[in-house]
Design a protein around this motif. Structure first.
Motif, PDB file in Angstrom:
ATOM      1  N   GLY A 128     -52.687 113.250  24.556  1.00 10.73           N
ATOM      2  CA  GLY A 128     -51.687 112.698  23.790  1.00 10.73           C
ATOM      3  C   GLY A 128     -50.825 111.861  23.388  1.00 10.73           C
ATOM      4  O   GLY A 128     -50.730 111.303  22.861  1.00 10.73           O
ATOM      5  N   ASP A 153     -52.980 120.981  26.371  1.00 11.71           N
ATOM      6  CA  ASP A 153     -54.555 121.542  25.920  1.00 11.71           C
ATOM      7  C   ASP A 153     -54.327 122.394  27.594  1.00 11.71           C
ATOM      8  O   ASP A 153     -54.830 121.879  28.043  1.00 11.71           O
ATOM      9  CB  ASP A 153     -55.058 120.329  25.514  1.00 11.71           C
ATOM     10  N   TYR A 189     -62.259 114.182  19.734  1.00  6.89           N
ATOM     11  CA  TYR A 189     -61.770 115.862  20.211  1.00  6.89           C
ATOM     12  C   TYR A 189     -62.776 115.994  21.488  1.00  6.89           C
ATOM     13  O   TYR A 189     -62.572 116.280  22.851  1.00  6.89           O
ATOM     14  CB  TYR A 189     -62.429 116.920  19.580  1.00  6.89           C
ATOM     15  N   ALA A 192     -62.457 112.640  13.606  1.00 11.67           N
ATOM     16  CA  ALA A 192     -62.063 113.198  15.060  1.00 11.67           C
ATOM     17  C   ALA A 192     -62.662 114.017  15.136  1.00 11.67           C
ATOM     18  O   ALA A 192     -61.560 114.922  16.464  1.00 11.67           O
ATOM     19  CB  ALA A 192     -61.188 113.966  12.986  1.00 11.67           C
ATOM     20  N   TYR A 251     -60.888 115.436  24.874  1.00 11.32           N
ATOM     21  CA  TYR A 251     -60.324 116.503  25.304  1.00 11.32           C
ATOM     22  C   TYR A 251     -60.688 117.768  25.990  1.00 11.32           C
ATOM     23  O   TYR A 251     -60.362 118.212  26.923  1.00 11.32           O
ATOM     24  CB  TYR A 251     -59.389 117.290  24.138  1.00 11.32           C
ATOM     25  N   SER A 254     -59.332 115.886  16.788  1.00  8.34           N
ATOM     26  CA  SER A 254     -58.444 115.240  17.501  1.00  8.34           C
ATOM     27  C   SER A 254     -57.889 113.995  15.842  1.00  8.34           C
ATOM     28  O   SER A 254     -58.882 113.481  15.692  1.00  8.34           O
ATOM     29  CB  SER A 254     -59.258 114.073  18.513  1.00  8.34           C
ATOM     30  N   HIS A 278     -56.288 110.921  17.122  1.00  6.00           N
ATOM     31  CA  HIS A 278     -56.882 110.088  17.413  1.00  6.00           C
ATOM     32  C   HIS A 278     -57.824 109.742  16.979  1.00  6.00           C
ATOM     33  O   HIS A 278     -58.253 108.477  17.063  1.00  6.00           O
ATOM     34  CB  HIS A 278     -56.294 109.776  19.001  1.00  6.00           C
TER      35      HIS A 278
END
Length: 267
Positions: free
Chosen positions: A244, A231, A72, A68, A76, A97, A99
């Protein structure tokens, strides 16, 4: 317009130690998933899992958290963390995150299953149907933190979030909690016995629950992203989709491809 409850994200302070609702939601989600996995293993008569149950749970938790965070960082905000690599481990500053967590948990489960001589696809079937429980509580934690709020809206239940400007917004965390959490759990739990049925059903091989989760979550999250604020550092990307949404399209494709591959592999 509804009033945002503005709950204190810290539910207990013990001197310098602060216990937060968001962390508690993770604990509740993990505990509920473990109990439900153990219940399924007993029901389906898979005693071999019991010998490795605790170590498997620990590996999955570590894989999920690491995935996670790294998800991110990579998906991101890669530019920022390339410039500030020492901040990558700083999970307390925010930035996880789903995903990435999903990828991390799958890889951790695959490694642990092979190491302990367990059938990964059976492990995946038992665990993945409980994953929406964690998603349900996790999104409640996001709501309490006032983060991951929705886009500006005029619906009667829109709320003004402390960090979301003075304009009312969709409580998208609650939408996700109900759809990706509660609804997806009900759907997967109602199907959980099919891969274990005897005689075996040709369209429900072991691994099909993982495929259903990937495709189901991806589909629900894709449409819910239209209510969620993109974001700030990314905004909307190609075709007007958020990051996303692009990741969810990959999840849907992975779920459909996995189901097709597992059906062919078990014929």
């Amino acid at each position: 317009m509804m009033t945002y409850p503005n709950i204190d994200p810290v539910f207990l302070s013990l001197g310098p130690l602060q216990l937060r609702w968001y962390g508690l939601m993770y604990v509740i989600g993990f505990a509920a998933a473990a109990l439900l996995v153990a219940r399924q293993a007993r029901r389906f008569g898979w005693q071999e899992l019991e010998a490795h149950f605790d170590s498997l749970n620990l590996v999955l938790i570590v894989g999920l958290v690491l995935g996670a965070r790294l998800g991110y960082v990579c998906f991101y905000n890669p530019g920022y963390y390339l410039a500030h690599p020492l901040e990558i481990p700083a999970t307390w500053s925010g930035g996880m995150s789903f995903h990435g967590g999903c990828i991390g948990a799958v890889l951790a489960g695959l490694w642990s299953s092979r190491r302990n001589g367990l059938d990964f696809w059976r492990v995946a079937d038992l665990y993945v149907v409980t994953a929406p429980i964690g998603l349900f509580f996790g999104r409640i934690g996001n709501f309490i933190n006032g983060e991951l709020f929705g886009r500006v809206s005029t619906v009667p239940w829109a709320m003004i979030f402390p960090e979301g400007s003075p304009l009312p917004r969709h409580p998208s965390q609650l939408y996700e909690s109900l759809c990706e959490g509660l609804l997806l759990f009900v759907l997967l739990w109602s199907l959980k016995a099919r891969p274990w049925a005897r005689p075996a059903r040709p369209f429900w091989p072991h691994g099909s629950m993982l495929a259903c989760f990937l495709a189901g979550y991806g589909l629900l999250r894709f449409f819910l992203e239209y209510t969620r604020e993109p974001d700030a550092q990314l905004g909307l990307l190609w075709l007007g989709f958020s990051m996303g949404q692009w990741l969810c399209l990959l999840m849907i494709a992975a779920g459909c491809g996995l189901w097709w591959w597992r059906i062919r592999a078990t014929r």
